[in-house]
Write a protein that holds these residues in place. Structure first.
Motif, PDB file in Angstrom:
ATOM      1  N   TYR A 143       0.837  -1.053   0.011  1.00 38.54           N
ATOM      2  CA  TYR A 143      -0.018  -0.024  -0.025  1.00 38.54           C
ATOM      3  C   TYR A 143       0.748   1.221   0.061  1.00 38.54           C
ATOM      4  CZ  TYR A 143       1.196   0.000   5.091  1.00 38.54           C
ATOM      5  OH  TYR A 143       1.980  -0.021   6.150  1.00 38.54           O
ATOM      6  N   ILE A 144       0.448   2.396  -0.672  1.00 34.51           N
ATOM      7  CA  ILE A 144       0.750   3.680  -0.674  1.00 34.51           C
ATOM      8  C   ILE A 144      -0.207   4.626  -0.098  1.00 34.51           C
ATOM      9  CG2 ILE A 144       2.760   3.253  -2.182  1.00 34.51           C
ATOM     10  CD1 ILE A 144       1.147   4.483  -4.427  1.00 34.51           C
ATOM     11  N   PHE A 145       0.259   5.894   0.101  1.00 30.90           N
ATOM     12  CA  PHE A 145      -0.842   6.922   0.326  1.00 30.90           C
ATOM     13  C   PHE A 145      -0.649   8.020  -0.660  1.00 30.90           C
ATOM     14  CE2 PHE A 145      -1.168   4.738   3.938  1.00 30.90           C
ATOM     15  CZ  PHE A 145      -0.025   4.736   4.945  1.00 30.90           C
ATOM     16  N   PHE A 146      -1.562   8.941  -0.931  1.00 36.76           N
ATOM     17  CA  PHE A 146      -1.475  10.109  -1.618  1.00 36.76           C
ATOM     18  C   PHE A 146      -0.340  11.293  -1.187  1.00 36.76           C
ATOM     19  CE2 PHE A 146      -5.771   8.580  -2.429  1.00 36.76           C
ATOM     20  CZ  PHE A 146      -6.047   8.927  -3.865  1.00 36.76           C
ATOM     21  N   PRO A 147       0.167  11.921  -2.042  1.00 37.86           N
ATOM     22  CA  PRO A 147       1.234  12.848  -1.545  1.00 37.86           C
ATOM     23  C   PRO A 147       0.879  13.741  -0.618  1.00 37.86           C
ATOM     24  CG  PRO A 147       0.757  13.124  -4.022  1.00 37.86           C
ATOM     25  CD  PRO A 147      -0.006  12.250  -3.495  1.00 37.86           C
ATOM     26  N   GLY A 148       1.752  13.753   0.499  1.00 38.76           N
ATOM     27  CA  GLY A 148       1.316  14.544   1.628  1.00 38.76           C
ATOM     28  C   GLY A 148       0.666  13.815   2.778  1.00 38.76           C
ATOM     29  N   LYS A 149       0.350  12.422   2.471  1.00 37.82           N
ATOM     30  CA  LYS A 149      -0.612  11.671   3.304  1.00 37.82           C
ATOM     31  C   LYS A 149      -1.850  12.415   3.934  1.00 37.82           C
ATOM     32  CE  LYS A 149       1.490   8.898   6.204  1.00 37.82           C
ATOM     33  NZ  LYS A 149       2.329   8.412   7.098  1.00 37.82           N
ATOM     34  N   PRO A 150      -2.659  12.938   2.969  1.00 38.39           N
ATOM     35  CA  PRO A 150      -3.883  13.458   3.427  1.00 38.39           C
ATOM     36  C   PRO A 150      -4.743  12.590   4.117  1.00 38.39           C
ATOM     37  CG  PRO A 150      -3.967  13.096   1.171  1.00 38.39           C
ATOM     38  CD  PRO A 150      -2.618  12.916   1.588  1.00 38.39           C
ATOM     39  N   THR A 222     -11.199   2.986 -18.053  1.00 33.90           N
ATOM     40  CA  THR A 222     -11.085   3.316 -16.629  1.00 33.90           C
ATOM     41  C   THR A 222     -12.732   3.245 -16.096  1.00 33.90           C
ATOM     42  OG1 THR A 222     -11.448   5.680 -17.393  1.00 33.90           O
ATOM     43  CG2 THR A 222      -9.119   5.042 -16.798  1.00 33.90           C
ATOM     44  N   LEU A 223     -12.606   2.714 -15.034  1.00 35.59           N
ATOM     45  CA  LEU A 223     -13.996   2.187 -14.506  1.00 35.59           C
ATOM     46  C   LEU A 223     -14.479   3.268 -13.546  1.00 35.59           C
ATOM     47  CD1 LEU A 223     -12.888  -1.298 -13.541  1.00 35.59           C
ATOM     48  CD2 LEU A 223     -14.147  -0.650 -15.523  1.00 35.59           C
ATOM     49  N   ALA A 224     -13.675   4.033 -12.732  1.00 33.60           N
ATOM     50  CA  ALA A 224     -14.007   4.839 -11.813  1.00 33.60           C
ATOM     51  C   ALA A 224     -12.850   5.795 -11.308  1.00 33.60           C
ATOM     52  CB  ALA A 224     -14.621   4.123 -10.624  1.00 33.60           C
ATOM     53  N   HIS A 225     -13.122   6.755 -10.481  1.00 33.94           N
ATOM     54  CA  HIS A 225     -12.067   7.495 -10.045  1.00 33.94           C
ATOM     55  C   HIS A 225     -12.453   8.213  -8.545  1.00 33.94           C
ATOM     56  CE1 HIS A 225     -12.792  11.084 -12.529  1.00 33.94           C
ATOM     57  NE2 HIS A 225     -13.630  11.278 -11.273  1.00 33.94           N
ATOM     58  N   ALA A 226     -11.546   8.361  -7.783  1.00 33.55           N
ATOM     59  CA  ALA A 226     -12.118   9.163  -6.489  1.00 33.55           C
ATOM     60  C   ALA A 226     -10.902  10.070  -6.171  1.00 33.55           C
ATOM     61  CB  ALA A 226     -12.494   8.149  -5.055  1.00 33.55           C
ATOM     62  N   ALA A 227     -11.208  11.294  -5.334  1.00 36.32           N
ATOM     63  CA  ALA A 227     -10.244  12.069  -4.818  1.00 36.32           C
ATOM     64  C   ALA A 227      -9.928  11.868  -3.451  1.00 36.32           C
ATOM     65  CB  ALA A 227     -10.846  13.369  -4.861  1.00 36.32           C
ATOM     66  N   PRO A 228      -8.610  12.293  -3.082  1.00 38.34           N
ATOM     67  CA  PRO A 228      -8.223  11.950  -1.734  1.00 38.34           C
ATOM     68  C   PRO A 228      -9.015  12.503  -0.603  1.00 38.34           C
ATOM     69  CG  PRO A 228      -6.866  13.604  -2.833  1.00 38.34           C
ATOM     70  CD  PRO A 228      -7.710  13.102  -3.863  1.00 38.34           C
ATOM     71  N   PRO A 229      -8.840  12.298   0.646  1.00 35.77           N
ATOM     72  CA  PRO A 229      -9.629  12.690   1.771  1.00 35.77           C
ATOM     73  C   PRO A 229      -9.943  14.097   1.654  1.00 35.77           C
ATOM     74  CG  PRO A 229      -8.016  11.139   2.501  1.00 35.77           C
ATOM     75  CD  PRO A 229      -7.841  11.353   1.054  1.00 35.77           C
ATOM     76  N   GLY A 262     -11.462   3.381  -0.491  1.00 32.99           N
ATOM     77  CA  GLY A 262     -10.136   3.351  -0.141  1.00 32.99           C
ATOM     78  C   GLY A 262      -9.269   4.532  -0.540  1.00 32.99           C
ATOM     79  N   HIS A 263      -9.551   5.306  -1.766  1.00 26.94           N
ATOM     80  CA  HIS A 263      -9.034   6.377  -2.221  1.00 26.94           C
ATOM     81  C   HIS A 263      -9.663   7.476  -1.280  1.00 26.94           C
ATOM     82  CE1 HIS A 263      -6.486   4.625  -5.485  1.00 26.94           C
ATOM     83  NE2 HIS A 263      -7.540   4.465  -6.201  1.00 26.94           N
ATOM     84  N   LEU A 264     -10.948   7.534  -1.102  1.00 29.39           N
ATOM     85  CA  LEU A 264     -11.593   8.599  -0.245  1.00 29.39           C
ATOM     86  C   LEU A 264     -11.088   8.748   1.016  1.00 29.39           C
ATOM     87  CD1 LEU A 264     -15.064   7.977  -1.312  1.00 29.39           C
ATOM     88  CD2 LEU A 264     -13.627  10.008  -1.938  1.00 29.39           C
ATOM     89  N   LEU A 265     -10.587   7.392   1.616  1.00 31.16           N
ATOM     90  CA  LEU A 265      -9.780   7.466   2.913  1.00 31.16           C
ATOM     91  C   LEU A 265      -8.406   7.928   3.088  1.00 31.16           C
ATOM     92  CD1 LEU A 265     -11.977   4.598   4.421  1.00 31.16           C
ATOM     93  CD2 LEU A 265     -12.566   6.971   4.671  1.00 31.16           C
ATOM     94  N   GLY A 266      -7.771   7.955   1.850  1.00 26.61           N
ATOM     95  CA  GLY A 266      -6.480   8.263   1.795  1.00 26.61           C
ATOM     96  C   GLY A 266      -5.332   7.093   1.306  1.00 26.61           C
ATOM     97  N   ILE A 297      -4.851   1.122   6.058  1.00 27.02           N
ATOM     98  CA  ILE A 297      -5.828   2.147   6.500  1.00 27.02           C
ATOM     99  C   ILE A 297      -5.186   2.288   8.073  1.00 27.02           C
ATOM    100  CG2 ILE A 297      -7.414   0.445   7.066  1.00 27.02           C
ATOM    101  CD1 ILE A 297      -8.007   3.935   5.554  1.00 27.02           C
ATOM    102  N   ARG A 298      -4.962   1.057   8.514  1.00 23.38           N
ATOM    103  CA  ARG A 298      -4.397   1.380   9.919  1.00 23.38           C
ATOM    104  C   ARG A 298      -3.449   2.244   9.893  1.00 23.38           C
ATOM    105  NH1 ARG A 298      -6.510  -4.643  12.139  1.00 23.38           N
ATOM    106  NH2 ARG A 298      -8.780  -4.162  11.936  1.00 23.38           N
ATOM    107  N   ALA A 299      -2.262   1.904   9.331  1.00 29.00           N
ATOM    108  CA  ALA A 299      -1.157   2.816   9.339  1.00 29.00           C
ATOM    109  C   ALA A 299      -1.268   4.045   8.955  1.00 29.00           C
ATOM    110  CB  ALA A 299       0.093   2.163   8.445  1.00 29.00           C
ATOM    111  N   LEU A 300      -2.440   4.538   8.128  1.00 30.80           N
ATOM    112  CA  LEU A 300      -2.505   5.846   7.810  1.00 30.80           C
ATOM    113  C   LEU A 300      -3.134   6.786   9.014  1.00 30.80           C
ATOM    114  CD1 LEU A 300      -2.582   8.196   5.768  1.00 30.80           C
ATOM    115  CD2 LEU A 300      -4.717   7.458   5.002  1.00 30.80           C
ATOM    116  N   TYR A 301      -3.937   6.026   9.773  1.00 31.92           N
ATOM    117  CA  TYR A 301      -4.751   6.871  10.714  1.00 31.92           C
ATOM    118  C   TYR A 301      -4.056   6.357  12.382  1.00 31.92           C
ATOM    119  CZ  TYR A 301      -7.899   8.445   7.455  1.00 31.92           C
ATOM    120  OH  TYR A 301      -8.332   9.281   6.454  1.00 31.92           O
ATOM    121  N   THR A 302      -3.040   5.708  12.403  1.00 29.77           N
ATOM    122  CA  THR A 302      -2.480   5.718  13.773  1.00 29.77           C
ATOM    123  C   THR A 302      -1.011   6.008  13.624  1.00 29.77           C
ATOM    124  OG1 THR A 302      -1.844   3.375  13.217  1.00 29.77           O
ATOM    125  CG2 THR A 302      -3.823   3.569  14.260  1.00 29.77           C
TER     126      THR A 302
END
Length: 303
Positions: A143-150, A222-229, A262-266, A297-302
């Protein structure tokens, strides 16, 4: 009576003549990514009509810089397989655990042809190509996160979402279950509301780009897309053949919804094929969360 039979025969023959065209209309080779099949085997030094489409694909999905010394028009028409393109293909192959040949071989062309998410594969690191054509892309193996880990703010754990399902009323249950999947492994709870103006997350079906800036390209691309948090935008491609569950030649709504949430959450994309955050999904397949997704997801929010 003879006239009636002749008329019926004419209709029957006309129907038979149409069958090949109807078959082609649903062929995967006519998908937006179908051109890869014709370019299979291309390598550095080749000049093949259509190679510029490979370059655009790799730019779009995060493997190649869109900055180029040539003008945009020249790049659009450039069908030379150069050092930079070889390097970008190697980066793509490395990310997907393929042999990094730099050649558009069969496994690579097949993977690039797959329906996928519209979010770049590695949004936290853009692929910068230096003057020697070498890639600086640092590919992870999970797993990876968006730039700046929003992230959503610490006090904002109950998120409201609106859903404009359009001609897909079956999406409501699929999306609710997808949110429930993430709620079960995180500290978030989700609630659907009817007023999009107060929703944290707005979900809808959109069609291909007709000058409105939407990055959809018709069935099979492309099936779908979502923005970061906190941006809270999630679009399905309305041109796809959507279904509930594993239905042949269709895309499962819940699988794609779970991925985009998952993208919406970061979370960015994962290179683990079993993960929900893996960039592509096959027609007729379903998928749920993998340990890689849960760890992410747990690494991002903890952290």
């Amino acid at each position: 009576m003879e006239t009636k039979v002749s008329s019926m025969l004419s209709v029957f023959v006309s129907s038979l003549l149409l069958l090949p065209f109807l078959s082609q209309a649903t062929s995967p080779d006519l998908s937006p990514f179908g051109f890869f099949k014709d370019l299979q085997g291309s390598k550095k030094g080749d000049k093949v009509e259509g190679i510029h489409k490979v370059r655009k694909y790799l730019q779009r999905f995060g493997y190649m810089s869109s900055t180029h010394s040539k003008t945009e028009t020249q790049v659009d028409r450039d069908d030379h397989f150069d050092d930079a393109l070889e390097s970008a293909i190697k980066a793509f192959q490395t990310y997907y655990h393929l042999k990094p040949t730099g050649i558009l071989d069969a496994p690579t062309a097949t993977l690039m042809s797959s329906p996928r998410c519209g979010v770049p594969d590695n949004p936290s690191v853009t692929n910068n190509i230096n003057s020697h054509g070498h890639s600086h892309l640092n590919i992870g193996t999970h797993y990876i996160f968006f730039p700046g880990k929003p992230r959503w703010p610490a006090g904002q754990t109950h998120l409201l979402y609106s859903l404009d399902s359009g001609s897909h009323p079956e999406a409501a249950d699929a999306v609710a279950k997808a949110f429930g999947t993430w709620a079960a492994v995180s500290h978030f709870t989700f609630e659907r509301i009817s007023d999009p103006t107060v929703a944290n997350i707005k979900i809808s079906f959109q069609i291909r780009d007709h000058g409105d800036g939407m990055p959809f390209d018709g069935p099979g691309g492309t099936l779908a897309h979502a923005a970061p948090p906190t941006e809270g935008i999630f679009h399905f491609d309305g041109d796809e053949t959507w279904a509930i569950g594993a239905v042949a030649n269709s895309i499962d709504l819940q699988t794609v919804a779970t991925h985009e949430i998952g993208h919406l959450l970061g979370l960015g994309h994962s290179s683990v094929e079993a993960a929900i955050m893996y960039p592509s999904i096959s027609r007729g397949a379903t998928k749920g969360l993998n340990q890689d997704d849960i760890d992410g997801i747990r690494a991002l929010y903890t952290g």
